[in-house]
Design a protein around this motif. Structure first.
Motif, PDB file in Angstrom:
ATOM      1  N   GLN A  84       0.830  -1.199   0.000  1.00  0.00           N
ATOM      2  CA  GLN A  84       0.000   0.000   0.000  1.00  0.00           C
ATOM      3  C   GLN A  84       0.867   1.253   0.000  1.00  0.00           C
ATOM      4  OE1 GLN A  84      -2.268  -1.639   3.549  1.00  0.00           O
ATOM      5  NE2 GLN A  84      -3.931  -0.567   2.492  1.00  0.00           N
ATOM      6  N   SER A 112      -2.963   4.625   1.703  1.00  0.00           N
ATOM      7  CA  SER A 112      -3.658   3.344   1.908  1.00  0.00           C
ATOM      8  C   SER A 112      -4.218   2.743   0.627  1.00  0.00           C
ATOM      9  CB  SER A 112      -4.797   3.496   2.934  1.00  0.00           C
ATOM     10  OG  SER A 112      -4.281   3.906   4.184  1.00  0.00           O
ATOM     11  N   THR A 113      -3.822   3.249  -0.529  1.00  0.00           N
ATOM     12  CA  THR A 113      -4.260   2.667  -1.797  1.00  0.00           C
ATOM     13  C   THR A 113      -3.270   1.593  -2.232  1.00  0.00           C
ATOM     14  OG1 THR A 113      -3.095   4.378  -3.043  1.00  0.00           O
ATOM     15  CG2 THR A 113      -5.425   4.776  -2.506  1.00  0.00           C
ATOM     16  N   PHE A 114      -3.747   0.646  -3.013  1.00  0.00           N
ATOM     17  CA  PHE A 114      -2.892  -0.430  -3.488  1.00  0.00           C
ATOM     18  C   PHE A 114      -1.957   0.079  -4.581  1.00  0.00           C
ATOM     19  CE2 PHE A 114      -6.556  -3.508  -2.406  1.00  0.00           C
ATOM     20  CZ  PHE A 114      -6.201  -3.442  -1.068  1.00  0.00           C
TER      21      PHE A 114
END
Length: 277
Positions: A96, A100-102
């Protein structure tokens, strides 16, 4: 397998039979499917495989694996039964970003990394609710944190033992998606024996595929029904008759396969007159 296919071509296929002009590969396919269905249901051929579990704590499942019967630890010439861990033992962790994004690679696939859970399990720091926790604080409990009571003081180890977790041997979980068995850290560099139900395909080697003689007629009926059921223009009553023949032969074979020996029954009854003090 070769004999099954050849016998079917000679006796059940021809110009004067309901089945004709069938390619050999179709008969071979349905014969294999019939053997697989037998192993799923009636035969339950059990194989045993012994492998060494190394530091990665993984046991690769064989290609003909269907379901496990028993896992054992072979140590000091003693076979010790293992139990399946009811806790999560392995996980996939995505990489991440700070928001908090992939994150993704150049092929637009999400990036993964070794999870903290897997790292804790392999290095032995993962706490266990079982009695096989060999960490120092578990062997010599000195509880300073009430939240860790269930792990570090072995509650139930002496009073009111929880039989579900009363196991001192290594534990395991089966990861069917990745085709491996994950063990806890106490299984490192140990010998593991896996007893499992095989699908009977013998790793794709047709020459080694065998079927019990009691199921031979059923297998012919299964092939016949499968071919008629998938053939265009066959009357429904013919298909139903083939299906009933297949089911009847399967029931008869199951009854014949009930292998009850008087000597085995006698061994189980030897202690019936023993006095209980």
């Amino acid at each position: 397998m070769t004999d099954i296919v050849n016998n079917f071509l000679l006796m059940y296929q021809g110009n004067h039979e309901m089945i004709n002009n069938v390619n050999r590969f179709k008969i071979l396919f349905h014969a294999k499917r019939g053997i697989q269905e037998l192993n799923y249901d009636a035969l339950n051929e059990i194989k045993a495989l012994e492998l060494t579990v190394y530091d990665d704590l993984k046991f690769v499942l064989p290609s003909d694996y269907v379901n496990w019967v028993k896992l054992s630890l072979f140590k000091d010439n003693v076979i010790r039964d293992l139990v399946e861990n009811i806790q999560v033992q392995s996980a996939t962790q995505y990489v991440q970003s700070g928001s908090s994004t992939f994150t993704y690679d150049g092929s637009n696939n999400v990036n993964t990394q070794t999870s903290s859970l897997d790292t804790s399990r392999t290095d032995g720091s993962l706490k266990s609710i079982y009695l096989n926790d060999v960490r120092e604080e578990a062997v010599n409990p000195g509880c300073n944190n009430c939240e860790d009571d269930i792990y570090e003081s072995r509650i139930g180890a002496r009073y009111g033992l929880n039989t579900e977790t009363a196991n001192f041997n290594p534990t395991f979980t089966i990861d069917k998606a990745n085709g491996v068995i994950n063990f806890d850290s106490t299984m490192a560099n140990q010998q593991c024996i896996l007893q499992y139900i095989s699908d009977g395909m013998e790793n794709g080697n047709d020459a080694n595929i065998k079927v019990n003689k009691l199921f031979e007629d059923y297998l012919y009926a299964y092939i016949k029904y499968s071919l008629l059921n998938n053939k265009f223009g066959v009357q429904e009553y013919i298909v139903n008759r083939a299906r009933k023949d297949k089911q009847a032969l399967l029931r008869n074979a199951k009854i014949r396969l009930n292998n009850i020996h008087p000597s085995r029954l006698l061994m189980n009854l030897r202690g019936e007159n023993k006095w209980i003090k």
